[in-house]
Each structure stands twice: as structure tokens, then as C-alpha cells.
Design a protein around this motif. Sequence first.
Motif, short mmCIF file in Angstrom:
data_model
loop_
_atom_site.label_atom_id
_atom_site.label_comp_id
_atom_site.label_asym_id
_atom_site.label_seq_id
_atom_site.Cartn_x
_atom_site.Cartn_y
_atom_site.Cartn_z
N LYS A 1 -46.70 -65.74 -58.35
CA LYS A 1 -45.80 -66.00 -57.52
C LYS A 1 -45.79 -65.21 -56.22
O LYS A 1 -46.18 -66.02 -54.84
CB LYS A 1 -44.40 -65.98 -57.87
N SER B 1 -47.70 -74.32 -66.30
CA SER B 1 -46.32 -75.00 -65.91
C SER B 1 -45.82 -74.23 -64.65
O SER B 1 -44.51 -73.45 -64.96
CB SER B 1 -45.54 -74.87 -67.31
N PRO B 2 -46.26 -74.13 -63.70
CA PRO B 2 -45.62 -73.46 -62.39
C PRO B 2 -44.35 -74.19 -61.89
O PRO B 2 -44.10 -75.37 -62.10
CB PRO B 2 -46.78 -73.38 -61.34
N ASP B 3 -43.74 -73.34 -60.97
CA ASP B 3 -42.32 -74.07 -60.54
C ASP B 3 -43.06 -74.66 -59.03
O ASP B 3 -43.37 -73.97 -58.04
CB ASP B 3 -41.53 -72.71 -60.08
N PHE B 4 -43.40 -75.92 -59.31
CA PHE B 4 -43.90 -76.63 -58.31
C PHE B 4 -42.98 -76.86 -56.89
O PHE B 4 -43.50 -76.58 -55.80
CB PHE B 4 -44.12 -77.90 -58.49
N ARG B 5 -41.66 -76.67 -56.97
CA ARG B 5 -40.69 -76.56 -56.01
C ARG B 5 -40.99 -75.33 -55.15
O ARG B 5 -41.19 -75.21 -53.83
CB ARG B 5 -39.39 -76.69 -56.29
N LEU B 6 -41.28 -74.10 -55.84
CA LEU B 6 -41.36 -72.82 -55.23
C LEU B 6 -42.66 -72.93 -54.63
O LEU B 6 -42.92 -72.31 -53.34
CB LEU B 6 -41.17 -71.77 -56.14
N TYR C 1 -53.61 -79.85 -64.11
CA TYR C 1 -52.11 -80.82 -63.87
C TYR C 1 -52.67 -82.14 -63.70
O TYR C 1 -53.91 -82.50 -63.41
CB TYR C 1 -51.53 -80.21 -62.52
N GLN D 1 -44.22 -84.03 -56.47
CA GLN D 1 -43.67 -82.72 -56.04
C GLN D 1 -43.80 -82.38 -54.79
O GLN D 1 -43.21 -81.55 -54.03
CB GLN D 1 -44.14 -81.59 -56.81
#
Length: 444
Positions: free
Chosen positions: A383, A403-408, A425, A433
Motif C-alpha cells: 500500500k 486480493s488488493p483493496d481496489f478502492r484504495l 485479476y 472498480q
Amino acid sequence: MNITVVGTGYVGLVSGACLADSGNDVLCLDLDPAKIDTLNSGGIPIHEPGLDQVVARNVAAGRLRFTTDIDEAVAFGQLQFIAVGTPPDEDGSADLKYVLAAARNIASRMTEHKIIVDKSTVPVGTGDKVHRAVTEVLASRAVNIPFSVVSNPEFLKEGAAVDDFMKPDRIIIGINKGDDTALDALRTLYAPFQRNHDKLVVMDVRSAELTKYAANAMLATRISFMNELALLAEKLGADIEHVRHGIGSDPRIGYDFLYAGCGYGGSCFPKDVKALIHTGQVDAGMDLHVLKAVEHANDLQKHVLVNKVQQVFGTDLTGKHFALWGLAFKPNTDDMREAPSRVIVNALLTAGATITAYDPVAMDEARRALGVLTGLNYAKTAKAALTDADALLIVTEWKEFRSPDFRLMRSALKAKTVFDGRNLYEPRAVRDQGLTYHPIGRAG
């Protein structure tokens, strides 16, 4: 059995530890005092999942020891495994100086029959060279001591080497005809690793040496073939992942090593393909056209992500800053040898960009391998690497990236763009996203 392993690199340390774990007494020799000091103090000089526990368990049991004393090492083992490096020479051939030096060290000190086992990856004819070197040293000593030379190539995947050694799919033994003493010793040695069925494949020494190169060359060929098909798929509007499933379901082909990406690297495939090409040209007088194409395709593939970046941001990347996830050539290792990340980092910096890179394991090795490069920085987390980046490049398929936080990710990346060199992905899911997504050979 008493076993000496010459070399505590990737192959030597894994082999020595696993042989000790099956009840043998193993003495590992290395001429690098720092490496032996690390091992004797409980450290592990390489990253390999599970290896630290195997080493610690067998050191504690007294079955595994480490030394820099050549006299002690030669006297100890009836079986003398040579597991030293064979780095590529300038002409692409495998440099055998360490292998032959180990053989001469054994010959200059042996006082009884020894079985010399070539565990290093070596070109065809190395067994003959080892035999000749030992014979010459014994003649110079004016002694007549019997010895055997055996080829026993390794088939260990970095990141799964302990499991591969403990549960082999085959054990190749290259041995001179009639050498029953050596063959019986190796059958006894490897019996614990093949309880369910006989996995020993016995052949002549030259065939065993070629088998190792052929295996790595075949796997490299599959990778380059799929990478080239991925580029074609992009041009034709097809999806290479669908193609992979379609052809991999054919049992004659299978799924292994059919993943498109940004090129292969590591200590084996690049070196061994080059060495086999050299062997064909120099020793056999023939061009290995397929392998030359494999090597060329892989060299080009390492530039694919950079090409995609420059198609979006222009050839001059001055003022652009990129996050880069993954530095090791593959997950579960810190190996930076021939890693695609090295080509990608240098190309982006040359074009004027700056980079913040992150790898779960290979950060220290990357600093050593890449050196100090203006414009390259490292982050402590995936991150953190995204901070102030225009776009993200994914180079190594570590599990923590899946499985990352796509919103971040969307909020952190200025251009909201991801270049995925490992097709982690589903394209539509990423684009849903709000991210622009550039995988390898995949339709939207």
C-alpha cells in the motif's frame, strides 16, 4: 550413510538438509567463511520456505554440520556431492571451474574409494572432465584409488524445493555401465524418498546431463510460446486465459508453465537455455533454432510492460512516478537473478520515470542486485508503494497481491491505471472498480 556436500548454495543446502532429514550424517563444505558462519549461527543464507526448520532440526540432532575444512570434508563422506555454481561464461557456456576445482580437491585428499556425484547443472561431457581431472590428480600423487563419477541432476523449483526433494517425481541417475557399487549406494540413499514406487531412472552419464538441460529448456519453451501467443491474442482481440484453459485441458499438453507474463528469469532457465545453445553450436556444430527463438522471445517479453506504459504515458516518462509490486523473479524466493523486474526498472528509469518498489521477501537482495539507482526507492508495504504514483506495475505474482483493496488503489493512483504483468485479476472486475487495466494478452 556419511555424505559430504560441496557447496551450500541453493542446491547444496537443500540437498544436504533433506538428506540429513532422512537419517544420514551430512557435512556441508563451503569455502566462503561468512556463509558457513551464518549457517553455524543458525541463519539461512537463502530464502526457501520450510528450509530453516529442516536445517535447524537436523543441526540439533547432530546429523547436519557445516565446515570450511576441505580435508575434513573429503575424509568424511563416501558419497561426495558436488553442488557448486556453474555461472554462465561470456560466451554463454557453463563455467565449470568450481566443479573441476571441487573434483581436484577430492582427488588430492582421498585415501579410499569415493563416489563423486555431480549435482550441479552441468553440460554434457562434464562427467568425463571430472573423471579425467580426478585421474590426473591421482596419477600425480602416484596412487591408484578406485572412484566413481555419477550424474544426479536436481529438479528443484525455487519456492518449493524442500517438497520437491522430499517427494520427487523422478530421480535421475547417470552412471557408467557396470558400476554396481555406486548404483547400489544411490539406491540405498534415495530409498526413503520413493516408498510408494521406484522413481529411479537409471541411464548413462551423458544422457543424465542432457536430461537436466532438456527439462529446463522445454519449460522455458512453453513459457515463451505462451507469451508470444499472448501478444498475438491482444492483436486479434482474443483472451490468452481462455486459450490457456482450452489447450491446457488437453492431457497431452497440460496446464503447467502455460501462464503468460512478463518473461522468465531466475538462476536456471536463462542460464541453461544459453548453455544448451552453446553446446549445440560448439560441441555438436548445429544451431538449436527453437531455443534461440525461445531466448529472443523472452528478452522481448521483459520489455512488454514498459512498452504498455509508454503507449499510455509517452516515451518520455520524465515527471512520472510508478509503483512496482514484485522484484523477485518468482514468488516464494528472494532470487533476483535475471528477474524481469531488473529490465523493467532500468528501462523506466532510463525513460525518466521514478519508482517506488515493494516485494515481500526480496527487498534486501534487490538493493544488492540493483545497487543505488537514482529515482528508485523502496516501500515497506504494498500500500505504501502506491503513494503519489501515477500507475501500478505488477511484476511478481505474490499471493498478497491477489486480493488488493481496489478502492484504495483507485484513490491512490493519480492516473488510476494498473499494468499487470502476471494477469492476477479478471479484467472486467478491475475496470468495474474504476481502474484502467492493462494485463498481458487479455480482452476486456
